[in-house]
Design an enzyme around this catalytic site. Structure first.
Site, PDB file in Angstrom:
ATOM      1  N   SER A   1      40.617  61.252  90.396  1.00  0.00           N
ATOM      2  CA  SER A   1      41.804  60.848  89.620  1.00  0.00           C
ATOM      3  C   SER A   1      42.307  59.539  90.215  1.00  0.00           C
ATOM      4  O   SER A   1      41.973  59.203  91.364  1.00  0.00           O
ATOM      5  CB  SER A   1      42.882  61.929  89.767  1.00  0.00           C
ATOM      6  OG  SER A   1      44.128  61.480  89.272  1.00  0.00           O
TER       7      SER A   1
ATOM      8  N   TYR B   1      47.492  68.338  94.441  1.00  0.00           N
ATOM      9  CA  TYR B   1      46.541  67.668  93.540  1.00  0.00           C
ATOM     10  C   TYR B   1      46.056  66.347  94.165  1.00  0.00           C
ATOM     11  O   TYR B   1      44.863  66.065  94.214  1.00  0.00           O
ATOM     12  CB  TYR B   1      47.227  67.412  92.199  1.00  0.00           C
ATOM     13  CG  TYR B   1      46.354  66.820  91.120  1.00  0.00           C
ATOM     14  CD1 TYR B   1      45.536  67.639  90.343  1.00  0.00           C
ATOM     15  CD2 TYR B   1      46.347  65.455  90.853  1.00  0.00           C
ATOM     16  CE1 TYR B   1      44.740  67.102  89.324  1.00  0.00           C
ATOM     17  CE2 TYR B   1      45.567  64.921  89.847  1.00  0.00           C
ATOM     18  CZ  TYR B   1      44.765  65.750  89.081  1.00  0.00           C
ATOM     19  OH  TYR B   1      43.982  65.216  88.084  1.00  0.00           O
TER      20      TYR B   1
HETATM   21  N1  LIG Z   1      43.833  64.190  81.747  1.00  0.00           N
HETATM   22  C1  LIG Z   1      44.170  63.327  82.694  1.00  0.00           C
HETATM   23  O1  LIG Z   1      45.074  62.512  82.497  1.00  0.00           O
HETATM   24  C2  LIG Z   1      43.431  63.328  84.006  1.00  0.00           C
HETATM   25  C3  LIG Z   1      43.681  62.282  84.884  1.00  0.00           C
HETATM   26  C4  LIG Z   1      43.007  62.238  86.098  1.00  0.00           C
HETATM   27  C5  LIG Z   1      42.092  63.226  86.425  1.00  0.00           C
HETATM   28  N2  LIG Z   1      41.866  64.246  85.555  1.00  0.00           N
HETATM   29  C6  LIG Z   1      40.891  65.243  85.953  1.00  0.00           C
HETATM   30  O2  LIG Z   1      39.930  65.391  84.935  1.00  0.00           O
HETATM   31  C7  LIG Z   1      39.356  66.696  85.008  1.00  0.00           C
HETATM   32  C8  LIG Z   1      39.372  67.298  83.624  1.00  0.00           C
HETATM   33  O3  LIG Z   1      40.714  67.457  83.236  1.00  0.00           O
HETATM   34  P1  LIG Z   1      41.219  67.416  81.711  1.00  0.00           P
HETATM   35  O4  LIG Z   1      42.324  66.452  81.654  1.00  0.00           O
HETATM   36  O5  LIG Z   1      40.077  67.322  80.788  1.00  0.00           O
HETATM   37  O6  LIG Z   1      41.925  68.847  81.698  1.00  0.00           O
HETATM   38  P2  LIG Z   1      41.701  70.153  80.825  1.00  0.00           P
HETATM   39  O7  LIG Z   1      42.728  71.107  81.324  1.00  0.00           O
HETATM   40  O8  LIG Z   1      41.675  69.781  79.401  1.00  0.00           O
HETATM   41  O9  LIG Z   1      40.254  70.612  81.271  1.00  0.00           O
HETATM   42  C9  LIG Z   1      40.012  71.189  82.535  1.00  0.00           C
HETATM   43  C10 LIG Z   1      39.015  72.317  82.350  1.00  0.00           C
HETATM   44  O10 LIG Z   1      38.734  72.892  83.637  1.00  0.00           O
HETATM   45  C11 LIG Z   1      38.651  74.296  83.468  1.00  0.00           C
HETATM   46  N3  LIG Z   1      38.886  74.990  84.724  1.00  0.00           N
HETATM   47  C12 LIG Z   1      40.064  75.142  85.383  1.00  0.00           C
HETATM   48  N4  LIG Z   1      39.881  75.877  86.489  1.00  0.00           N
HETATM   49  C13 LIG Z   1      38.571  76.212  86.530  1.00  0.00           C
HETATM   50  C14 LIG Z   1      37.769  76.952  87.432  1.00  0.00           C
HETATM   51  N5  LIG Z   1      38.294  77.524  88.516  1.00  0.00           N
HETATM   52  N6  LIG Z   1      36.451  77.069  87.179  1.00  0.00           N
HETATM   53  C15 LIG Z   1      35.910  76.506  86.079  1.00  0.00           C
HETATM   54  N7  LIG Z   1      36.609  75.791  85.179  1.00  0.00           N
HETATM   55  C16 LIG Z   1      37.934  75.651  85.406  1.00  0.00           C
HETATM   56  C17 LIG Z   1      39.711  74.615  82.428  1.00  0.00           C
HETATM   57  O11 LIG Z   1      39.485  75.888  81.829  1.00  0.00           O
HETATM   58  C18 LIG Z   1      39.568  73.446  81.458  1.00  0.00           C
HETATM   59  O12 LIG Z   1      38.669  73.737  80.411  1.00  0.00           O
HETATM   60  C19 LIG Z   1      40.174  67.460  86.052  1.00  0.00           C
HETATM   61  O13 LIG Z   1      39.492  67.487  87.273  1.00  0.00           O
HETATM   62  C20 LIG Z   1      41.442  66.638  86.158  1.00  0.00           C
HETATM   63  O14 LIG Z   1      42.062  66.795  87.417  1.00  0.00           O
HETATM   64  C21 LIG Z   1      42.517  64.319  84.349  1.00  0.00           C
END
Ligand SMILES: NC(=O)c1ccc[n+]([C@@H]2O[C@H](COP(=O)([O-])OP(=O)(O)OC[C@H]3O[C@@H](n4cnc5c(N)ncnc54)[C@H](O)[C@@H]3O)[C@@H](O)[C@H]2O)c1
Length: 250
Positions: free
Chosen positions: A141, A154
């Site tokens: 991130s 986080y």
């Molecule tokens: N959306 C943003 O703005 C953003 C920014 C920076 C980083 N991220 C990172 O991107 C990645 C994806 O996030 P996203 O925004 O698509 O979120 P999201 O919540 O849409 O997707 C995350 C997925 O991870 C799954 N998950 C959670 N815990 C789990 C576990 N223990 N085992 C297996 N699967 C699990 C959830 O069920 C979900 O489908 C994450 O690592 C998040 O930290 C997102």
């Protein structure tokens, strides 16, 4: 011939958001996709099948050693190999000042975000070493590069992924495996929408920090992941690449 024809990709957190978009892009590039998530990811599998691709859903909690080992074994027993690993599953715990975060909350975030990525790297690498080749991309991130207020667990987990990526590259680089990380900024996914809905302060901070005047789309992260896995990135190793519209340039 598509660039990932006859290749196999594991995508964790593939039920929604960045993982779903990236699973679909892997399929568009010809890869067979193992979509792993704790939540039901059959929607992602259907979306891939609708465009003529091949995919399976494996239920997996990435924080559990035995489940990640079984995930890699399932990929190999189904498709014969693991060429790419996109270790993307993650959870957020935002809007809580550090002094109010409980040990249980801290451990949960570290367990999924950091131990989960470690376990995925470990078991994917064990398989890739047998094959002599592979490419791994993790999701950290912008909070893996800069501090973010009220996001201590986080931010710690994501900084941990950046460090893990460097050491993994040192350990695996001479043995045919490249490993890199993407550091997304604010991306329009269920996670971000939840954060913005739950905390007005977080929503204001996210809106204010958008250098390009907009939030990113999941496919803009997927495009970076596909590139990092491709031969076009054949000498790129151990980096953590911001894909954030300029967030960390401030
Ligand atoms: N959306 C943003 O703005 C953003 C920014 C920076 C980083 N991220 C990172 O991107 C990645 C994806 O996030 P996203 O925004 O698509 O979120 P999201 O919540 O849409 O997707 C995350 C997925 O991870 C799954 N998950 C959670 N815990 C789990 C576990 N223990 N085992 C297996 N699967 C699990 C959830 O069920 C979900 O489908 C994450 O690592 C998040 O930290 C997102």
């Amino acid at each position: 011939m598509k660039q990932f024809e006859n290749k196999v990709a594991i995508v964790t957190g593939g039920a929604a958001g960045i993982g779903k978009a990236t699973a679909i892009e892997f399929a568009k590039n010809g890869a067979k996709v193992v979509v792993a998530d704790l939540a039901d990811a059959t929607g992602t599998v259907s979306a891939i099948q609708e465009i003529g691709g091949e995919a399976i859903y494996v239920k997996c909690d990435v924080s559990k050693d035995a489940e990640v080992k079984a995930l890699v074994e399932k990929a190999v027993s189904t498709y014969g190999a693991v060429d790419f690993g996109f270790n993307n599953a993650g959870v957020e715990l935002g809007g809580i000042p550090l002094d109010e975060v409980t040990v249980e909350e801290f451990d949960k975030v570290i367990g999924i975000n950091l131990r989960g990525v470690f376990l995925c790297i470990k078991y994917e690498a064990i398989q890739m070493l047998k094959q002599g080749k592979g490419a791994i991309v993790n999701t950290a991130s912008a909070a893996g590069i800069v501090g973010v207020p009220s996001l201590s667990a986080y931010t710690a987990s994501k900084h941990g992924i950046v460090g893990l990526t460097k050491t993994a590259a040192l350990d695996l680089g001479k043995r045919g495996i490249r490993i890199n990380t993407v550091c997304p900024g604010a991306i329009r996914t269920p996670m971000l929408e939840g954060t913005m809905k739950n905390s007005e302060a977080a929503a204001a901070q996210i809106n204010d920090s958008q250098i390009m005047g907009r939030i990113g789309e999941p496919v803009e992260i997927a495009n970076a992941v596909i590139w990092l896995c491709s031969d076009a990135a054949s000498f790129v190793n151990g980096i953590s690449m911001p894909v954030d519209g300029g967030w960390v340039a401030k």
